[in-house]
Write an enzyme that holds these catalytic residues in place. Structure first.
Site, PDB file in Angstrom:
ATOM      1  N   HIS A  58     -14.981  -0.303  14.597  1.00 12.40           N
ATOM      2  CA  HIS A  58     -13.934   0.548  15.174  1.00 12.40           C
ATOM      3  C   HIS A  58     -13.218  -0.130  16.334  1.00 12.40           C
ATOM      4  CE1 HIS A  58     -14.242   4.268  12.884  1.00 12.40           C
ATOM      5  NE2 HIS A  58     -15.529   4.033  12.801  1.00 12.40           N
ATOM      6  N   GLY A 165     -16.013   5.487  -0.966  1.00 13.88           N
ATOM      7  CA  GLY A 165     -16.430   6.280   0.197  1.00 13.88           C
ATOM      8  C   GLY A 165     -17.793   5.868   0.716  1.00 13.88           C
ATOM      9  N   SER A 170     -14.065   0.148  -0.593  1.00 18.33           N
ATOM     10  CA  SER A 170     -13.511   0.173  -1.943  1.00 18.33           C
ATOM     11  C   SER A 170     -11.990   0.297  -1.863  1.00 18.33           C
ATOM     12  CB  SER A 170     -14.084   1.351  -2.729  1.00 18.33           C
ATOM     13  OG  SER A 170     -13.695   2.573  -2.148  1.00 18.33           O
ATOM     14  N   ASP A 215     -10.690  -4.725   6.815  1.00 17.58           N
ATOM     15  CA  ASP A 215     -11.151  -4.679   5.425  1.00 17.58           C
ATOM     16  C   ASP A 215     -10.301  -5.563   4.527  1.00 17.58           C
ATOM     17  OD1 ASP A 215     -12.570  -2.726   6.645  1.00 17.58           O
ATOM     18  OD2 ASP A 215     -11.587  -1.049   5.635  1.00 17.58           O
TER      19      ASP A 215
HETATM   20  P1  ATP Z   1     -14.720   2.619   4.078  1.00 18.55           P
HETATM   21  O1  ATP Z   1     -13.230   2.673   4.237  1.00 18.55           O
HETATM   22  O2  ATP Z   1     -15.454   3.522   4.980  1.00 18.55           O
HETATM   23  O3  ATP Z   1     -15.242   1.236   4.097  1.00 18.55           O
HETATM   24  P2  ATP Z   1     -14.156   3.250   1.284  1.00 18.55           P
HETATM   25  O4  ATP Z   1     -12.987   2.335   1.393  1.00 18.55           O
HETATM   26  O5  ATP Z   1     -15.010   3.076   0.089  1.00 18.55           O
HETATM   27  O6  ATP Z   1     -15.078   3.168   2.566  1.00 18.55           O
HETATM   28  P3  ATP Z   1     -12.171   5.308   1.420  1.00 18.55           P
HETATM   29  O7  ATP Z   1     -11.353   4.481   2.339  1.00 18.55           O
HETATM   30  O8  ATP Z   1     -12.315   6.757   1.702  1.00 18.55           O
HETATM   31  O9  ATP Z   1     -13.648   4.743   1.302  1.00 18.55           O
HETATM   32  O10 ATP Z   1     -11.566   5.114  -0.059  1.00 18.55           O
HETATM   33  C1  ATP Z   1     -12.170   5.699  -1.201  1.00 18.55           C
HETATM   34  C2  ATP Z   1     -11.092   6.049  -2.229  1.00 18.55           C
HETATM   35  O11 ATP Z   1     -10.611   4.841  -2.890  1.00 18.55           O
HETATM   36  C3  ATP Z   1     -11.619   6.899  -3.376  1.00 18.55           C
HETATM   37  O12 ATP Z   1     -11.612   8.277  -3.029  1.00 18.55           O
HETATM   38  C4  ATP Z   1     -10.618   6.579  -4.504  1.00 18.55           C
HETATM   39  O13 ATP Z   1      -9.440   7.335  -4.380  1.00 18.55           O
HETATM   40  C5  ATP Z   1     -10.293   5.117  -4.256  1.00 18.55           C
HETATM   41  N1  ATP Z   1     -11.180   4.279  -5.104  1.00 18.55           N
HETATM   42  C6  ATP Z   1     -12.212   3.521  -4.690  1.00 18.55           C
HETATM   43  N2  ATP Z   1     -12.839   2.909  -5.733  1.00 18.55           N
HETATM   44  C7  ATP Z   1     -12.201   3.309  -6.847  1.00 18.55           C
HETATM   45  C8  ATP Z   1     -12.371   3.040  -8.254  1.00 18.55           C
HETATM   46  N3  ATP Z   1     -13.347   2.250  -8.709  1.00 18.55           N
HETATM   47  N4  ATP Z   1     -11.507   3.627  -9.097  1.00 18.55           N
HETATM   48  C9  ATP Z   1     -10.528   4.428  -8.638  1.00 18.55           C
HETATM   49  N5  ATP Z   1     -10.314   4.726  -7.345  1.00 18.55           N
HETATM   50  C10 ATP Z   1     -11.129   4.176  -6.450  1.00 18.55           C
HETATM   51  C1  GLA Z   2     -12.722   1.421   8.123  1.00 15.71           C
HETATM   52  C2  GLA Z   2     -11.314   0.885   8.362  1.00 15.71           C
HETATM   53  C3  GLA Z   2     -11.341  -0.440   9.107  1.00 15.71           C
HETATM   54  C4  GLA Z   2     -12.205  -0.342  10.374  1.00 15.71           C
HETATM   55  C5  GLA Z   2     -13.557   0.297  10.066  1.00 15.71           C
HETATM   56  C6  GLA Z   2     -14.366   0.564  11.312  1.00 15.71           C
HETATM   57  O1  GLA Z   2     -13.410   0.605   7.243  1.00 15.71           O
HETATM   58  O2  GLA Z   2     -10.632   0.752   7.144  1.00 15.71           O
HETATM   59  O3  GLA Z   2     -10.034  -0.854   9.415  1.00 15.71           O
HETATM   60  O4  GLA Z   2     -11.530   0.376  11.375  1.00 15.71           O
HETATM   61  O5  GLA Z   2     -13.419   1.529   9.353  1.00 15.71           O
HETATM   62  O6  GLA Z   2     -14.687  -0.617  11.963  1.00 15.71           O
HETATM   63 MG    MG Z   3     -11.584   2.433   3.018  1.00 15.59          MG
END
Ligand code: ATP
Ligand code: GLA
Ligand code: MG
Length: 538
Positions: A58, A165, A170, A215
């Site tokens: 963060h 999530g 992702s 990311d």
């Molecule tokens: P974080 O950002 O905390 O690292 P994250 O990127 O996995 O975790 P989010 O930023 O909330 O979580 O994004 C998740 C969203 O990305 C899902 O709700 C979906 O809409 C999309 N997504 C991720 N993987 C897939 C997939 N394999 N197929 C389709 N959509 C996906």
């Molecule tokens: C998510 C965001 C990144 C970063 C982290 C926390 O993954 O997409 O940009 O802020 O949370 O470090």
């Molecule tokens: Mg994300």
């Protein structure tokens, strides 16, 4: 590190040896399904991985450097541009997009006008992530080729293995691979990594989450075997960082909490609110510590005003007024900022909009317009003290971690003490995320304390938090004990499917970043290495 996204000629260019078997099956399945769905072969695959963040949580949206690494799990987009135009609306191009997990992510077909990509950020729809990559890539293509550039139609099949999530990004894997796919589909022979990352950072915000740039940088720039030091000022830069040889050897374990943290849904009270609190803290500190009338520079952070911007302005003015000839080290500057924050932002229960506006000498309406209208947030009070304290202290921990990595351990026969110092910084991050930034949750806290008791040097949440994943620095000899302890004390108490049980804990080696694989010149199953070109692999 900078330069073009590599074009892989075999899966061995992308994955480590131990992953090739599973990946070859998966890629072949993707290409076969593409053929079944669209009745023709894919032309290429665009690939971008998820990431785990080692340290620097963060702080990317406050423009402080972070240290993530790419993981093996990734997003693959198989693409063909050979789309019949018969039923496409005039002045539009067609996007057909399907997912191998079709029950969870249903297929869609869009006719998109040449001029604009419309993304409805009020609905939570998986294809929005593709559209955001599309939108960003088209902006770049228009800059290069002029405003009357006509995008190509595309047929796409996606296969993502980064848990959605789950804190392993992702979303950035998906957006970066989408933007890359659009660039290649529209004839770009080379795609510059920095341009791709910058556009992916900005595009992901179109989905409704005001995220930083860690990311996408990790997803695009990473190199196999190395972590990545990413800095955002004066411009985006990434460089590989290797871990010294230690004894005992160190392993990164990633453990899922299975608490799904959907940033889109909880943004107004969690992620997006933190972004607003950090920018408000920067503006507040500027108002109380810098000479009246000082304006913070407009920068690349989501709200254009960042704690890093305040940091630089404050010390530049200090040096100027004292006539100092030598700048203080960044470490001592950050220590000073921690102390100043504790003194000047003394309200522990937070600040109301009225209180902040009065200090900034603006109206509440102006404050809302500048800070809380881009993305909706819900809060009566903003915890400026806690957020700034976390950011400055976490930025300091990243520097300390980096200087430990650069120092190398002195006693190479037994580096336990050195390992413990690295681990201790990760533990401090977790304490700060839990108590000061309030982005952990009881399940993650539990996974961390179980791991530490079983021998982890350092354990913490990774990614946005409020659920998702945790990362643990574990001596190789204790990996089994840590896994068993989690199984006994955490996972056995949850109702998990076989698939979830298998994915719960992974040993993570730093993976490679984005790549393109051209199917055209290699008919048949995907290539594992040159000897296997064109022949059946598995
Ligand atoms: P974080 O950002 O905390 O690292 P994250 O990127 O996995 O975790 P989010 O930023 O909330 O979580 O994004 C998740 C969203 O990305 C899902 O709700 C979906 O809409 C999309 N997504 C991720 N993987 C897939 C997939 N394999 N197929 C389709 N959509 C996906
Ligand atoms: C998510 C965001 C990144 C970063 C982290 C926390 O993954 O997409 O940009 O802020 O949370 O470090
Ligand atoms: Mg994300």
């Amino acid at each position: 590190m900078a330069g073009p996204v590599p074009v892989a000629s075999s899966l061995s260019d992308i994955y480590t040896v131990d992953a090739i078997g599973t990946q070859a099956k998966r890629w072949n399945n993707l290409l076969a399904r593409f053929q079944t769905i669209y009745g023709q072969p894919a032309e290429f695959v665009a690939r971008s991985p998820g990431r785990v963040n080692i340290i620097g949580e963060h702080i990317d949206y406050s423009l402080y450097p972070v240290l993530p690494m790419a993981i093996t799990a990734d997003s693959l987009l198989a693409v063909s541009t050979n789309v019949a135009s018969t039923n496409t609306k005039e002045g539009h191009y067609k996007i057909k997009i399907a997912n191998v997990q079709d029950a969870k992510f249903p297929a869609h077909e869009f006719d998109i006008p040449y001029e604009a990509v419309d993304i409805d950020a009020t609905v939570h729809e998986w294809t929005n992530y593709f559209k955001s990559g599309l939108k960003g890539a088209l902006e770049l293509l228009r800059k290069k080729h002029g405003n009357d550039f006509e995008p190509k139609s595309m047929q796409i099949l996606m296969d993502g293995t980064v848990p959605a999530g789950g804190g392993l990004s992702s979303s950035a894997a998906f957006v970066s691979s989408s933007a890359l796919a659009v660039m290649v589909a529209n004839g770009e022979k080379t795609v510059d990594k920095t341009e791709l990352t910058e556009l992916a950072i900005v595009s992901e915000r179109a989905v409704g989450v005001n995220s930083g740039g860690m990311d996408q940088s990790a997803s695009v720039f990473s190199e196999r075997g190395s972590a990545l030091f990413v800095s955002f000022t004066p411009s985006l830069k990434a460089r590989p960082v290797s871990f010294p040889k230690t004894n005992p050897e160190l392993t990164f374990l990633i453990a899922q909490s299975f608490v799904t943290a959907d940033k889109f849904v909880t943004g107004p009270v969690h992620y997006n609110l933190r972004v607003v609190e950090c920018s408000l803290a920067a503006a507040y500190l500027n108002a109380v510590l810098n000479p009246p009338g000082t304006q913070l520079p407009s920068d690349a952070s989501p709200l254009s005003v960042s704690l890093h911007g305040f940091h630089e302005t404050y010390f530049a003015l200090q040096e100027h007024s004292s006539g100092a000839t030598k700048s203080k080290s960044t470490e001592s500057q950050l220590e000073e900022l921690v102390a100043l924050t504790a003194e000047k932002l003394d309200k522990r229960d937070g600040y109301t909009r009225e209180e902040i506006a009065a200090v900034l000498n603006i109206s509440v309406d102006e404050l809302n317009k500048k800070f809380t209208s881009r993305f909706p947030v819900r809060a009566e009070k903003f915890k400026l003290r806690q957020r700034a304290l976390h950011v400055f202290s976490e930025a300091l921990r990243v520097l300390k971690f980096m200087s430990l990595l650069e120092q190398q351990p002195t006693n190479t026969d037994d580096t336990s003490e050195y390992n413990a110092q690295l681990g201790d910084l990760l533990n401090q991050t977790q304490d700060s995320c839990r108590d000061v930034y309030e982005c952990s949750c009881k399940e993650i806290d539990e996974l961390c304390s179980i791991a530490r008791k079983a021998g982890s040097y350092g354990s913490r949440l990774t990614g946005a938090g409020w659920g998702g994943c945790s990362v643990h620095l574990v001596p190789a000899g204790k990996v089994k004990a840590v896994r068993e302890a989690w199984e006994r004390e955490y996972y056995s108490k949850l109702d998990l499917s076989e698939e979830q049980k298998e994915a719960a804990v992974v040993v993570s080696k730093p993976g490679s970043g984005s790549a393109v694989y051209l199917v055209d010149d290699k008919p048949g199953p995907v290539v594992v290495d040159d000897r296997d070109r064109g022949s059946e692999v598995y």
